[in-house]
Write a protein that holds these residues in place. Structure first.
Motif, PDB file in Angstrom:
ATOM      1  N   ALA A  21       0.822  -1.211   0.000  1.00  0.00           N
ATOM      2  CA  ALA A  21       0.000   0.000   0.000  1.00  0.00           C
ATOM      3  C   ALA A  21       0.852   1.255   0.000  1.00  0.00           C
ATOM      4  O   ALA A  21       0.553   2.223  -0.707  1.00  0.00           O
ATOM      5  CB  ALA A  21      -0.946  -0.002   1.197  1.00  0.00           C
ATOM      6  N   VAL A  22       1.935   1.267   0.758  1.00  0.00           N
ATOM      7  CA  VAL A  22       2.786   2.456   0.830  1.00  0.00           C
ATOM      8  C   VAL A  22       3.448   2.711  -0.511  1.00  0.00           C
ATOM      9  O   VAL A  22       3.466   3.836  -1.014  1.00  0.00           O
ATOM     10  CB  VAL A  22       3.845   2.296   1.950  1.00  0.00           C
ATOM     11  CG1 VAL A  22       4.849   3.415   1.914  1.00  0.00           C
ATOM     12  CG2 VAL A  22       3.160   2.204   3.308  1.00  0.00           C
ATOM     13  N   ARG A  27       3.904   5.774  -5.553  1.00  0.00           N
ATOM     14  CA  ARG A  27       3.912   5.807  -7.014  1.00  0.00           C
ATOM     15  C   ARG A  27       2.789   6.689  -7.536  1.00  0.00           C
ATOM     16  O   ARG A  27       2.961   7.470  -8.460  1.00  0.00           O
ATOM     17  CB  ARG A  27       3.772   4.384  -7.567  1.00  0.00           C
ATOM     18  CG  ARG A  27       3.877   4.303  -9.082  1.00  0.00           C
ATOM     19  CD  ARG A  27       3.791   2.867  -9.586  1.00  0.00           C
ATOM     20  NE  ARG A  27       2.769   2.060  -8.958  1.00  0.00           N
ATOM     21  CZ  ARG A  27       1.482   2.085  -9.286  1.00  0.00           C
ATOM     22  NH1 ARG A  27       1.040   2.890 -10.209  1.00  0.00           N
ATOM     23  NH2 ARG A  27       0.621   1.299  -8.666  1.00  0.00           N
ATOM     24  N   ARG A  28       1.617   6.609  -6.911  1.00  0.00           N
ATOM     25  CA  ARG A  28       0.470   7.407  -7.344  1.00  0.00           C
ATOM     26  C   ARG A  28       0.711   8.899  -7.102  1.00  0.00           C
ATOM     27  O   ARG A  28       0.346   9.729  -7.913  1.00  0.00           O
ATOM     28  CB  ARG A  28      -0.784   6.946  -6.596  1.00  0.00           C
ATOM     29  CG  ARG A  28      -2.069   7.509  -7.157  1.00  0.00           C
ATOM     30  CD  ARG A  28      -3.262   6.913  -6.451  1.00  0.00           C
ATOM     31  NE  ARG A  28      -3.409   7.357  -5.099  1.00  0.00           N
ATOM     32  CZ  ARG A  28      -4.077   8.449  -4.738  1.00  0.00           C
ATOM     33  NH1 ARG A  28      -4.670   9.178  -5.628  1.00  0.00           N
ATOM     34  NH2 ARG A  28      -4.161   8.796  -3.478  1.00  0.00           N
ATOM     35  N   MET A  29       1.376   9.249  -5.989  1.00  0.00           N
ATOM     36  CA  MET A  29       1.642  10.656  -5.707  1.00  0.00           C
ATOM     37  C   MET A  29       2.652  11.246  -6.690  1.00  0.00           C
ATOM     38  O   MET A  29       2.580  12.418  -7.015  1.00  0.00           O
ATOM     39  CB  MET A  29       2.164  10.833  -4.273  1.00  0.00           C
ATOM     40  CG  MET A  29       1.082  10.735  -3.245  1.00  0.00           C
ATOM     41  SD  MET A  29       1.573  11.268  -1.602  1.00  0.00           S
ATOM     42  CE  MET A  29       3.057  10.394  -1.295  1.00  0.00           C
ATOM     43  N   ARG A  30       3.584  10.419  -7.172  1.00  0.00           N
ATOM     44  CA  ARG A  30       4.591  10.897  -8.108  1.00  0.00           C
ATOM     45  C   ARG A  30       4.100  10.841  -9.549  1.00  0.00           C
ATOM     46  O   ARG A  30       4.827  11.225 -10.460  1.00  0.00           O
ATOM     47  CB  ARG A  30       5.858  10.073  -7.960  1.00  0.00           C
ATOM     48  CG  ARG A  30       6.553  10.315  -6.650  1.00  0.00           C
ATOM     49  CD  ARG A  30       7.870   9.580  -6.519  1.00  0.00           C
ATOM     50  NE  ARG A  30       8.456   9.157  -7.753  1.00  0.00           N
ATOM     51  CZ  ARG A  30       8.822   7.897  -8.021  1.00  0.00           C
ATOM     52  NH1 ARG A  30       8.665   6.967  -7.134  1.00  0.00           N
ATOM     53  NH2 ARG A  30       9.378   7.592  -9.175  1.00  0.00           N
ATOM     54  N   ASP A  31       2.901  10.368  -9.761  1.00  0.00           N
ATOM     55  CA  ASP A  31       2.359  10.176 -11.098  1.00  0.00           C
ATOM     56  C   ASP A  31       2.088  11.522 -11.776  1.00  0.00           C
ATOM     57  O   ASP A  31       1.352  12.347 -11.263  1.00  0.00           O
ATOM     58  CB  ASP A  31       1.047   9.381 -10.994  1.00  0.00           C
ATOM     59  CG  ASP A  31       0.461   9.041 -12.337  1.00  0.00           C
ATOM     60  OD1 ASP A  31       1.149   9.234 -13.359  1.00  0.00           O
ATOM     61  OD2 ASP A  31      -0.687   8.573 -12.374  1.00  0.00           O
ATOM     62  N   HIS A  32       2.716  11.743 -12.927  1.00  0.00           N
ATOM     63  CA  HIS A  32       2.476  12.957 -13.709  1.00  0.00           C
ATOM     64  C   HIS A  32       1.843  12.629 -15.058  1.00  0.00           C
ATOM     65  O   HIS A  32       1.846  13.440 -15.962  1.00  0.00           O
ATOM     66  CB  HIS A  32       3.785  13.725 -13.932  1.00  0.00           C
ATOM     67  CG  HIS A  32       4.310  14.334 -12.680  1.00  0.00           C
ATOM     68  ND1 HIS A  32       3.723  15.413 -12.066  1.00  0.00           N
ATOM     69  CD2 HIS A  32       5.352  13.998 -11.900  1.00  0.00           C
ATOM     70  CE1 HIS A  32       4.385  15.723 -10.980  1.00  0.00           C
ATOM     71  NE2 HIS A  32       5.385  14.872 -10.848  1.00  0.00           N
ATOM     72  N   SER A  33       1.293  11.440 -15.181  1.00  0.00           N
ATOM     73  CA  SER A  33       0.641  11.047 -16.421  1.00  0.00           C
ATOM     74  C   SER A  33      -0.771  11.621 -16.461  1.00  0.00           C
ATOM     75  O   SER A  33      -1.208  12.325 -15.553  1.00  0.00           O
ATOM     76  CB  SER A  33       0.586   9.517 -16.509  1.00  0.00           C
ATOM     77  OG  SER A  33      -0.308   9.012 -15.541  1.00  0.00           O
ATOM     78  N   ALA A  34      -1.484  11.282 -17.497  1.00  0.00           N
ATOM     79  CA  ALA A  34      -2.861  11.755 -17.619  1.00  0.00           C
ATOM     80  C   ALA A  34      -3.730  11.232 -16.477  1.00  0.00           C
ATOM     81  O   ALA A  34      -4.695  11.884 -16.093  1.00  0.00           O
ATOM     82  CB  ALA A  34      -3.446  11.322 -18.957  1.00  0.00           C
ATOM     83  N   ALA A  35      -3.376  10.093 -15.897  1.00  0.00           N
ATOM     84  CA  ALA A  35      -4.150   9.553 -14.779  1.00  0.00           C
ATOM     85  C   ALA A  35      -4.054  10.438 -13.548  1.00  0.00           C
ATOM     86  O   ALA A  35      -4.923  10.405 -12.687  1.00  0.00           O
ATOM     87  CB  ALA A  35      -3.671   8.142 -14.435  1.00  0.00           C
ATOM     88  N   ALA A  36      -2.986  11.233 -13.450  1.00  0.00           N
ATOM     89  CA  ALA A  36      -2.811  12.112 -12.292  1.00  0.00           C
ATOM     90  C   ALA A  36      -3.738  13.312 -12.365  1.00  0.00           C
ATOM     91  O   ALA A  36      -3.887  14.033 -11.399  1.00  0.00           O
ATOM     92  CB  ALA A  36      -1.366  12.591 -12.203  1.00  0.00           C
TER      93      ALA A  36
END
Length: 182
Positions: A21-22, A27-36
């Motif tokens: 989970a961590v 990874r999600r917080m660092r995501d700069h793709s369109a999903a972010a």
């Protein structure tokens, strides 16, 4: 001569390691793709600062900062500091709960309006002790309100604001980052 070989045996694909989970949240917080999310427009059409704070980190800072403004005001015992803490902290949390980003309850406020609200209540937290007169009566609360206001202003200047639904301050829906000056 030549030796004829049969096809190489195909190994089954190796299943990916389960992600903790961590690690997944990092990874999600660092995501700069369109999903972010969809990039917001720069403040006042252009902002020369590099935006390096992820939107989700800023969101958590908004909630924590709003709660801290309320807590500092309540702990001071001064009625003006208490009122300032409730108004400024309530505004921070309320706007965050209704902003068009991932960590909100309802997506009603465009991300650019959230950015302007950040600047407004950050400046309000810096000025409140002096305008409301509790800087001398409750210097610890005043110093903490000023410090929290400066933190809000600094964080909002370097946050990579992203909206989730494409709602922008002008009311139009934009899903193409090129359409908003990225």
């Amino acid at each position: 001569m030549y030796e004829v070989r049969g096809p190489e045996p195909v190994l089954p694909p190796v299943p990916p390691r389960p992600e903790g989970a961590v690690r997944r949240e990092w990874r999600r917080m660092r995501d700069h793709s369109a999903a972010a999310g969809i990039l917001s427009r720069p403040l006042f059409g252009r902002l020369p600062l590099r935006r390096w704070v992820p939107q989700d980190v800023h969101s958590v800072l908004d909630y924590v900062g709003g709660a801290a403004l309320v807590a500092v005001g309540n702990a001071s015992g001064d009625s003006a500091a208490k009122a300032a803490g409730w108004v400024l902290g309530g505004a921070a949390v309320g706007v965050s709960l209704l902003t068009d980003y991932r960590l909100s309850l309802a997506k009603l406020i465009p991300i650019e309006a959230h950015e302007l609200a950040d600047h407004a209540y950050g400046l309000g937290a810096v000025l409140a002790p002096f305008v409301l007169g509790y800087a001398k009566r409750s210097p610890v609360a005043a110093a903490l309100h000023v410090l929290l206001g400066v933190k809000v202003l600094a964080a909002s200047l370097v946050t990579d604001y992203r909206c989730q639904t494409g709602m922008h301050l002008g009311g139009e829906l934009a899903t193409d980052p090129e359409g908003i000056g990225a």
